[in-house]
Scaffold this active site. Structure first.
Site, PDB file in Angstrom:
ATOM      1  N   ASP A  28      11.376   0.086  27.096  1.00  0.00           N
ATOM      2  CA  ASP A  28      12.837   0.042  27.066  1.00  0.00           C
ATOM      3  C   ASP A  28      13.397  -0.860  28.156  1.00  0.00           C
ATOM      4  O   ASP A  28      13.384  -0.498  29.336  1.00  0.00           O
ATOM      5  CB  ASP A  28      13.376   1.466  27.218  1.00  0.00           C
ATOM      6  CG  ASP A  28      14.883   1.535  26.982  1.00  0.00           C
ATOM      7  OD1 ASP A  28      15.442   0.559  26.445  1.00  0.00           O
ATOM      8  OD2 ASP A  28      15.500   2.567  27.327  1.00  0.00           O
ATOM      9  N   ASP A  52      18.233  -7.160  23.696  1.00  0.00           N
ATOM     10  CA  ASP A  52      17.552  -5.873  23.817  1.00  0.00           C
ATOM     11  C   ASP A  52      16.183  -5.890  23.146  1.00  0.00           C
ATOM     12  O   ASP A  52      16.002  -6.499  22.095  1.00  0.00           O
ATOM     13  CB  ASP A  52      18.439  -4.791  23.196  1.00  0.00           C
ATOM     14  CG  ASP A  52      17.952  -3.397  23.517  1.00  0.00           C
ATOM     15  OD1 ASP A  52      17.371  -3.199  24.596  1.00  0.00           O
ATOM     16  OD2 ASP A  52      18.156  -2.490  22.690  1.00  0.00           O
TER      17      ASP A  52
END
Ligand SMILES: *[C@@H]1O[C@H](CO)[C@@H](O)[C@H](O)[C@H]1NC(C)=O
Ligand SMILES: *[C@@H]1O[C@H](CO)[C@@H](O)[C@H](O)[C@H]1NC(C)=O
Ligand SMILES: *[C@@H]1O[C@H](CO)[C@@H](O)[C@H](O)[C@H]1NC(C)=O
Ligand SMILES: *[C@@H]1O[C@H](CO)[C@@H](O)[C@H](O)[C@H]1NC(C)=O
Ligand SMILES: *[C@@H]1O[C@H](CO)[C@@H](O)[C@H](O)[C@H]1NC(C)=O
Length: 427
Positions: free
Chosen positions: A104, A304
Site C-alpha cells: 500500500d 496509487d
C-alpha cells in the site's frame, strides 16, 4: 499551533527513537515479486475486471476516509471487500516464517497479525507467533513511538497502536523483528504486531506501507526510492517491486525518454499535479480546476498502487466518455452487472476500432498510455469498455490498469515521480 506541535513531535521522535540499524550489510537495492490478489484464482477475465472494479470502489472509500479522517466506527460495514491489488512475500522472525502482505503506497505502517489474537482475520499462511521467534522484541510502553502522530487520531488503548483504513483496521503492540526479503536480505524493522485486525487483506497477514513517514518500509530500509512495474492485466507473469538502486529507469529500455513530475508537499499521499488529459491530439475540455490540489478539501490527483482502475471526478469522466463515444461510433451498452464498468460498447465484429493514446498532462511530464491501458476488450462477451470510474468528489486516482507495462519510480529524495514505458515481464 497544530503545525508547530506536529513539528515538535516529529523532532522529538526523531531524537529519541531512532530506528534500529540493519542487522546485515544494507544492500543497495532489492527486487521483489508482486503477486496480484486474483493470481491463481479460478476467475475468467470478465470476472476479474468486475472484481477489480468493485475493489476500486471500496478502495475509494478507504482513501476518502483517510483524507477526511473518518474513524472506522463511522464506516462499519459488514461486508469487507479487498481494497488492495498486489501482495508481496517475505519472511518474519527467527526461524523465518514465510508470510505475505498487501502492498500500500497510500499508508505508512508495516503490520502483521500476531498470536495471541483477540480478533484475527483469515490468513492463508500460519499466523506469526512472537513467542516462537528469538528475534522478536516488544517496544516498551514508555517509548514515544506510541505517541506517534499517525496513531493518535485512532485513540488506541495505552501501550498499543491503532490504524484504520476505511472500514478495515489493526490494533496491537509495536515491536521490532527481523524481516527477510528474498533469500539474502534481512533487516530489523519496527512493525505493528496486530492483536485485533478487521477487514479483508486478501488472505495475507497484513499491510506493508510504502507511504511517506518514518515507519514505512522504504524509510526503515533507508532506501531513497522505490518503483513498481505492473505486467498487463491479462498476463500471468508476475509484477515487480524494486527498492533502492534497483528502482532505476534505465531498466525500462523502451527507448522513450523518462518523464518526471514533482510530488506536491503532502505527507499523506503521493500527490502530483495533473493539468489536463488528451485523447489522441485533442486536449479535452476539462476545467483544470477539477484536478487542482487542496488537501483540506480532499482534492487533487494521486498515483496509487492499490487502486485497480482510475477514478475521475464526474465532470472529467463525462468529457472523456463523450470523446471516446464519438471516436468509436459503436452502440453503447450497459454492462455494469457483467464487467462492473460504467461505459461499454457492443462490438459485433472483431477486432474493435482502434483508439488513440491517452495522455495525462502532469506538471512537466506527459504520461502517454495506449488504448489497452484504458479500454478493456472482451471478445467472449463482445464488449469494449472504458476502464475508469466516475466519482462524486474531487480526488482523482490513477490506478494500476492505467499503469500496465510502465515502470513507475517514486524518488523520495528528489521528491518526484518518474515513469517510462517498459516490458514488465522482462524485469
Ligand atoms: C492481452 O491483451 C492484449 C491487448 O488487448 C492482447 O494483445 C494479448 O493478446 C492478450 N494476451 C492474452 C494472454 O490474452
Ligand atoms: C514544497 O515545499 C518546499 C519547501 O517548503 C518548496 O520549496 C517547494 O516549492 C514546495 N513544492 C511544491 C510543489 O509546492
Ligand atoms: C446500468 O444498469 C444498472 C443496473 O444493472 C443501473 O443501476 C445503472 O443505472 C445503469 N446505468 C446506466 C448509465 O443506465
Ligand atoms: C466468466 O465467469 C462468470 C462467473 O463464473 C460466468 O458467469 C461467465 O459466463 C464467464 N464468462 C465467460 C465469457 O466465460
Ligand atoms: C468539486 O470541485 C468543483 C469545482 O471544481 C466544485 O464545484 C464541487 O463542489 C466539488 N465537489 C465536491 C464534492 O467537493
Amino acid at each position: 499551533m497544530a503545525k508547530l506541535l506536529l513539528l515538535l513531535t516529529a523532532l522529538l521522535l526523531g531524537l529519541t527513537c531512532s530506528l534500529p540499524a540493519l542487522t546485515f550489510a544494507a544492500p543497495s537495492g532489492l527486487q521483489l515479486r508482486l503477486t496480484h490478489v486474483d493470481d491463481g484464482s479460478p476467475f475468467n477475465f470478465t470476472e476479474r475486471i468486475r472484481r477489480a472494479a468493485l475493489r476500486s470502489q471500496h478502495r475509494r472509500q478507504l482513501l476518502k476516509a483517510r483524507i477526511t479522517n473518518t474513524s472506522p466506527a463511522n464506516l462499519n460495514i459488514p461486508v469487507t471487500p479487498v481494497k488492495f491489488e498486489y501482495k508481496i512475500d517475505f519472511a518474519i522472525g527467527t526461524p523465518r516464517l514465510p508470510i505475505s502482505a498487501v502492498l500500500d503506497t497510500g499508508s505508512e505502517l508495516v503490520w502483521t497479525q500476531c498470536r495471541p489474537c483477540e480478533q484475527c482475520v483469515e490468513q492463508v499462511t500460519p499466523i506469526y507467533d512472537p513467542s516462537k521467534s528469538s528475534s522478536f522484541s516488544k517496544i516498551p510502553c514508555t517509548s514515544p513511538m506510541y505517541a506517534y502522530e499517525l496513531f493518535k487520531q485512532f485513540n488506541p488503548p495505552k501501550c498499543q497502536y491503532a490504524c484504520a483504513y476505511g472500514s478495515a483496521s489493526t490494533r496491537g503492540v509495536l515491536a521490532t523483528e527481523t524481516f527477510s526479503f528474498g533469500r539474502k536480505h534481512s533487516a530489523k524493522l519496527t512493525f505493528g504486531c496486530s492483536r485485533e485486525s478487521r477487514g479483508n487483506f486478501a488472505g495475507t497477514s497484513g499491510i506493508v506501507g510504502l507511504g511517506q513517514g518514518k515507519l514505512s518500509l522504504i524509510s526503515q530500509l533507508k532506501f531513497n526510492k522505490f518503483s513498481y512495474c505492473f505486467t498487463p492485466f491479462n498476463s500471468s507473469r508476475s509484477s515487480h517491486l524494486l527498492l533502492g538502486s534497483r528502482a532505476n529507469l534505465e531498466r525500462s529500455a523502451s527507448g522513450e525518454a523518462p518523464q518526471s513530475t514533482p510530488f506536491l508537499n503532502d505527507t499523506n499521499f503521493y500527490y502530483v499535479a495533473l493539468r489536463g488529459i488528451s485523447l489522441g491530439k485533442t486536449f479535452l475540455p476539462i476545467p483544470s480546476s477539477i484536478f487542482q490540489y487542496k488537501a483540506s478539501e480532499g482534492r487533487g490527483t494521486v498515483v496509487d498502487s492499490g487502486t485497480g482502475q482510475s477514478q475521475l471526478p464526474q465532470p472529467a469522466y463525462d468529457v472523456i466518455k463523450k470523446k471516446i463515444t464519438s471516436f468509436i461510433r459503436l452502440p453503447v451498452r450497459n454492462m455494469s452487472s457483467t464487467v462492473g464498468l460504467d461505459h461499454c460498447f457492443a462490438v459485433s465484429s472483431w477486432p474493435p476500432p482502434q483508439l488513440p493514446e491517452m495522455t495525462f498532462h502532469f506538471d512537466k511530464a506527459d504520461m502517454r498510455i495506449p488504448s489497452t491501458n484504458y479500454m478493456y476488450a472482451d471478445r467472449r462477451i463482445g464488449a469494449l469498455c472504458l476502464v475508469m470510474h466516475p466519482v462524486d468528489h474531487n480526488l482523482t486516482i490513477i490506478g494500476n490498469y492505467q499503469q500496465q507495462n510502465m515502470h513507475v519510480v517514486y524518488d523520495l529524495t528528489a521528491r518526484k515521480l518518474s515513469f517510462a514505458p517498459a516490458q514488465c515481464s522482462n524485469f
